[in-house]
Design a protein around this motif. Sequence first.
Motif, PDB file in Angstrom:
ATOM      1  N   VAL A  44       0.891  -1.160   0.126  1.00 33.22           N
ATOM      2  CA  VAL A  44       0.165  -0.028  -0.128  1.00 33.22           C
ATOM      3  C   VAL A  44       0.916   1.231  -0.014  1.00 33.22           C
ATOM      4  O   VAL A  44       1.921   1.459   0.704  1.00 33.22           O
ATOM      5  N   MET A  45       0.850   2.287  -0.840  1.00 32.28           N
ATOM      6  CA  MET A  45       1.687   3.283  -1.208  1.00 32.28           C
ATOM      7  C   MET A  45       0.717   4.401  -0.601  1.00 32.28           C
ATOM      8  O   MET A  45      -0.621   4.753  -1.057  1.00 32.28           O
ATOM      9  N   LEU A  46       1.392   5.342  -0.021  1.00 30.75           N
ATOM     10  CA  LEU A  46       0.581   6.710   0.413  1.00 30.75           C
ATOM     11  C   LEU A  46       1.569   7.899   0.161  1.00 30.75           C
ATOM     12  O   LEU A  46       2.663   8.041   0.135  1.00 30.75           O
ATOM     13  N   GLU A  47       0.612   8.943  -0.295  1.00 35.21           N
ATOM     14  CA  GLU A  47       1.247  10.312  -1.265  1.00 35.21           C
ATOM     15  C   GLU A  47       1.170  11.239  -0.121  1.00 35.21           C
ATOM     16  O   GLU A  47       0.366  11.363   0.641  1.00 35.21           O
ATOM     17  N   CYS A  48       2.208  12.102  -0.084  1.00 38.82           N
ATOM     18  CA  CYS A  48       2.191  13.269   0.725  1.00 38.82           C
ATOM     19  C   CYS A  48       1.815  14.405   0.011  1.00 38.82           C
ATOM     20  O   CYS A  48       2.548  14.866  -0.986  1.00 38.82           O
ATOM     21  N   ALA A  49       0.233  14.799   0.211  1.00 45.13           N
ATOM     22  CA  ALA A  49      -0.172  15.637  -1.030  1.00 45.13           C
ATOM     23  C   ALA A  49       0.417  17.015  -1.074  1.00 45.13           C
ATOM     24  O   ALA A  49       0.542  17.797  -1.953  1.00 45.13           O
ATOM     25  N   GLY A  50       0.869  17.583   0.185  1.00 47.46           N
ATOM     26  CA  GLY A  50       1.371  19.080   0.120  1.00 47.46           C
ATOM     27  C   GLY A  50       2.961  19.127   0.194  1.00 47.46           C
ATOM     28  O   GLY A  50       3.632  20.292   0.205  1.00 47.46           O
ATOM     29  N   ALA A  51       3.742  17.966  -0.243  1.00 47.92           N
ATOM     30  CA  ALA A  51       5.267  18.254  -0.141  1.00 47.92           C
ATOM     31  C   ALA A  51       5.644  19.224  -1.240  1.00 47.92           C
ATOM     32  O   ALA A  51       5.011  18.748  -2.616  1.00 47.92           O
ATOM     33  N   SER A  52       6.722  19.716  -1.249  1.00 48.31           N
ATOM     34  CA  SER A  52       7.139  20.146  -2.429  1.00 48.31           C
ATOM     35  C   SER A  52       7.990  19.550  -3.526  1.00 48.31           C
ATOM     36  O   SER A  52       8.553  18.267  -2.825  1.00 48.31           O
ATOM     37  N   PRO A  53       8.095  19.564  -4.608  1.00 48.31           N
ATOM     38  CA  PRO A  53       8.743  18.738  -5.506  1.00 48.31           C
ATOM     39  C   PRO A  53      10.353  18.713  -5.298  1.00 48.31           C
ATOM     40  O   PRO A  53      11.145  19.426  -4.785  1.00 48.31           O
ATOM     41  N   GLY A  54      10.732  17.456  -5.064  1.00 48.29           N
ATOM     42  CA  GLY A  54      12.206  16.975  -4.539  1.00 48.29           C
ATOM     43  C   GLY A  54      12.153  17.059  -3.008  1.00 48.29           C
ATOM     44  O   GLY A  54      13.389  16.494  -2.755  1.00 48.29           O
ATOM     45  N   ALA A  55      11.301  17.590  -2.248  1.00 49.97           N
ATOM     46  CA  ALA A  55      11.381  17.550  -0.866  1.00 49.97           C
ATOM     47  C   ALA A  55      11.265  16.386  -0.224  1.00 49.97           C
ATOM     48  O   ALA A  55      10.525  15.408  -0.857  1.00 49.97           O
ATOM     49  N   VAL A  56      12.038  15.920   0.648  1.00 49.14           N
ATOM     50  CA  VAL A  56      11.663  14.579   1.408  1.00 49.14           C
ATOM     51  C   VAL A  56      11.090  14.862   2.876  1.00 49.14           C
ATOM     52  O   VAL A  56      11.678  15.343   3.694  1.00 49.14           O
ATOM     53  N   PRO A  57       9.754  14.793   2.849  1.00 52.41           N
ATOM     54  CA  PRO A  57       8.889  14.725   3.988  1.00 52.41           C
ATOM     55  C   PRO A  57       8.953  13.655   5.183  1.00 52.41           C
ATOM     56  O   PRO A  57       9.748  12.508   4.805  1.00 52.41           O
ATOM     57  N   GLU A  58       8.876  14.096   6.207  1.00 56.22           N
ATOM     58  CA  GLU A  58       8.860  13.200   7.556  1.00 56.22           C
ATOM     59  C   GLU A  58       7.622  12.596   7.630  1.00 56.22           C
ATOM     60  O   GLU A  58       6.451  13.201   7.802  1.00 56.22           O
ATOM     61  N   TRP A  59       7.507  11.257   7.832  1.00 60.97           N
ATOM     62  CA  TRP A  59       6.193  10.419   7.751  1.00 60.97           C
ATOM     63  C   TRP A  59       6.145   9.922   9.372  1.00 60.97           C
ATOM     64  O   TRP A  59       6.866   9.732   9.906  1.00 60.97           O
ATOM     65  N   ARG A  60       4.875  10.141   9.805  1.00 56.39           N
ATOM     66  CA  ARG A  60       4.414   9.925  11.357  1.00 56.39           C
ATOM     67  C   ARG A  60       3.426   8.694  11.271  1.00 56.39           C
ATOM     68  O   ARG A  60       2.492   9.010  10.273  1.00 56.39           O
ATOM     69  N   TRP A  61       3.242   7.955  12.207  1.00 56.03           N
ATOM     70  CA  TRP A  61       2.429   6.868  12.110  1.00 56.03           C
ATOM     71  C   TRP A  61       1.588   6.862  13.707  1.00 56.03           C
ATOM     72  O   TRP A  61       2.459   6.964  14.731  1.00 56.03           O
ATOM     73  N   ASN A  62       0.455   7.376  13.738  1.00 57.96           N
ATOM     74  CA  ASN A  62      -0.357   7.799  14.794  1.00 57.96           C
ATOM     75  C   ASN A  62       0.506   8.811  15.964  1.00 57.96           C
ATOM     76  O   ASN A  62       0.376   8.593  16.794  1.00 57.96           O
ATOM     77  N   GLY A  63       1.159   9.805  15.213  1.00 59.46           N
ATOM     78  CA  GLY A  63       1.924  10.793  15.634  1.00 59.46           C
ATOM     79  C   GLY A  63       3.331  10.337  16.141  1.00 59.46           C
ATOM     80  O   GLY A  63       4.267  11.288  16.657  1.00 59.46           O
ATOM     81  N   SER A  64       3.614   9.130  15.852  1.00 63.41           N
ATOM     82  CA  SER A  64       5.161   8.685  16.238  1.00 63.41           C
ATOM     83  C   SER A  64       5.853   8.680  14.907  1.00 63.41           C
ATOM     84  O   SER A  64       5.456   7.815  13.835  1.00 63.41           O
ATOM     85  N   SER A  92       0.736  10.729   8.849  1.00 63.50           N
ATOM     86  CA  SER A  92       0.720  12.025   8.341  1.00 63.50           C
ATOM     87  C   SER A  92       2.239  12.361   7.985  1.00 63.50           C
ATOM     88  O   SER A  92       3.212  11.729   8.489  1.00 63.50           O
ATOM     89  N   CYS A  93       2.332  13.277   7.072  1.00 64.93           N
ATOM     90  CA  CYS A  93       3.521  13.693   6.502  1.00 64.93           C
ATOM     91  C   CYS A  93       3.832  15.255   7.055  1.00 64.93           C
ATOM     92  O   CYS A  93       3.024  16.373   7.060  1.00 64.93           O
ATOM     93  N   HIS A  94       5.181  15.585   7.201  1.00 67.76           N
ATOM     94  CA  HIS A  94       5.641  16.961   7.749  1.00 67.76           C
ATOM     95  C   HIS A  94       6.859  17.510   7.163  1.00 67.76           C
ATOM     96  O   HIS A  94       7.579  16.392   6.390  1.00 67.76           O
ATOM     97  N   ASP A  95       7.165  18.705   7.040  1.00 69.23           N
ATOM     98  CA  ASP A  95       8.283  19.244   6.362  1.00 69.23           C
ATOM     99  C   ASP A  95       9.372  19.230   7.420  1.00 69.23           C
ATOM    100  O   ASP A  95       9.323  18.623   8.395  1.00 69.23           O
ATOM    101  N   ALA A  96      10.442  19.827   7.023  1.00 65.56           N
ATOM    102  CA  ALA A  96      11.857  19.671   7.844  1.00 65.56           C
ATOM    103  C   ALA A  96      11.618  20.470   9.258  1.00 65.56           C
ATOM    104  O   ALA A  96      12.270  20.033   9.959  1.00 65.56           O
ATOM    105  N   SER A  97      10.655  21.468   9.124  1.00 65.56           N
ATOM    106  CA  SER A  97      10.419  22.112  10.533  1.00 65.56           C
ATOM    107  C   SER A  97       9.295  21.661  11.485  1.00 65.56           C
ATOM    108  O   SER A  97       9.205  21.908  12.457  1.00 65.56           O
ATOM    109  N   GLY A  98       8.814  20.223  10.793  1.00 59.26           N
ATOM    110  CA  GLY A  98       7.653  19.575  11.575  1.00 59.26           C
ATOM    111  C   GLY A  98       6.357  20.145  11.255  1.00 59.26           C
ATOM    112  O   GLY A  98       5.399  19.685  11.929  1.00 59.26           O
ATOM    113  N   LEU A  99       6.308  21.121  10.459  1.00 61.92           N
ATOM    114  CA  LEU A  99       4.915  21.438   9.936  1.00 61.92           C
ATOM    115  C   LEU A  99       4.079  20.318   9.290  1.00 61.92           C
ATOM    116  O   LEU A  99       4.557  19.689   8.118  1.00 61.92           O
ATOM    117  N   LEU A 100       2.807  20.396   9.666  1.00 66.21           N
ATOM    118  CA  LEU A 100       1.970  19.120   9.034  1.00 66.21           C
ATOM    119  C   LEU A 100       1.696  19.551   7.563  1.00 66.21           C
ATOM    120  O   LEU A 100       1.192  20.600   7.261  1.00 66.21           O
TER     121      LEU A 100
END
Length: 423
Positions: A44-64, A92-100
Amino acid sequence: MLSLVSCIGRAVVLSAAVLVTTSITMSGEWGEEGVTYGQLGTDVMLECAGASPGAVPEWRWNGSPVLPEGSVVQQGQLTLQQAELSSEGLYSCHDASGLLLSSVTLRLGRVPGVPSVSCRASNYENFSCFWTSGTDTFLPTRYIATYRKKLRPGDERRRSPSSDVGQCVQDPAHPYSCTVSKSQFWSSYRMNVTEVNPLGANFRLLDFTMQAILKPDPPEDLRVEPVPSAPRRLRVSWEYPSSWPNEPHFQLKFRLQYRPVVHSSWSMVETANVSELITDALMGLEHVVRVSAKDFLDAGSWSEWSSGAWGRPALGALARLSGMDAVLPELHKHPLAPMPFARLGDGRRETSASVLAAFGWTETVDESKSSIVQSSSQLWRLRERSRQPPLRVLLKSSFPMGSFGKGGYHSGGSRSSCRWRGQ
């Protein structure tokens, strides 16, 4: 040849794309906003909808930041390999600053299996169908139930695309059943039950005739009444099931079963009436009675048995005079207690048969011991073997009666006596 190979390759790619899309489905019509559905045992593949092109978001599972075992993050996508139920939850996916950036709730399940379907007609005007899921999908599920009346050979040309097709009406209180009203008793039908969930659908077709699935509801208002001064008889009556229309050309027949409550084997009679007279009940013992119904011309199958009803035969005059009307009910309350028996002090048998017959027993003579011992349970076993009333089988003669006095029965002008006591 090259064009043919190219076409085949495109078909394979298209099939693969379809399979991938069925493994994960977004919410919408299923009423769960922000929910994505994935198929168990697949990647199962999940996309990070708000990520900038080329950026590597941080994924969290139930907040962890600790993800399920076997998870892979590649080019911003999170892949759950061979996803299991334990992998469900909020991602959930977050940017380098932790923004959702975005989040989604993942629910996992299976594509529907082929449902199991059965149909039954409780009368000749309507039928109902019932089903169960072919597999546990763990996902919200809907059912679509339709039917078509099958035409006889040669009639297909006269059928229009919408003719004889209808919706089997589902009751929200009973989500696994539907009912078709005003059906035709002599017709054949094809039922289609389709199970649908967010990952796909599956269906079952069932062909049947109304006559084959006819199974009436059990008879109602069952009553058991004693017959005055008849210690071997019970009158039983009942009513047609309320779901069966009262039409003279659609009648029912009935099976009546009865037995003393202290015994396990049933006797049975069949009748077309709504009442029956039992003539071989055992005196003093409570009996349980039940009844079932079937189409008079044997269409379909027998109904389930009705709820039991209970009754006790009336005691004869001799039993009331002897005081045994107080003793016999105890045999029902304590079925394992010793049964009463009669013994002749001087070995004579002149009055024994008449006395025991008054209580529903007959004599069994042991010449070596000059005793008369017979219980109702023994008689019941003999009656089951012979299928005849016990009195007709065992009672060979009746002798002049004596008189009852304190302590037992005394034959006139004789030293012999018939005393009742426990074995």
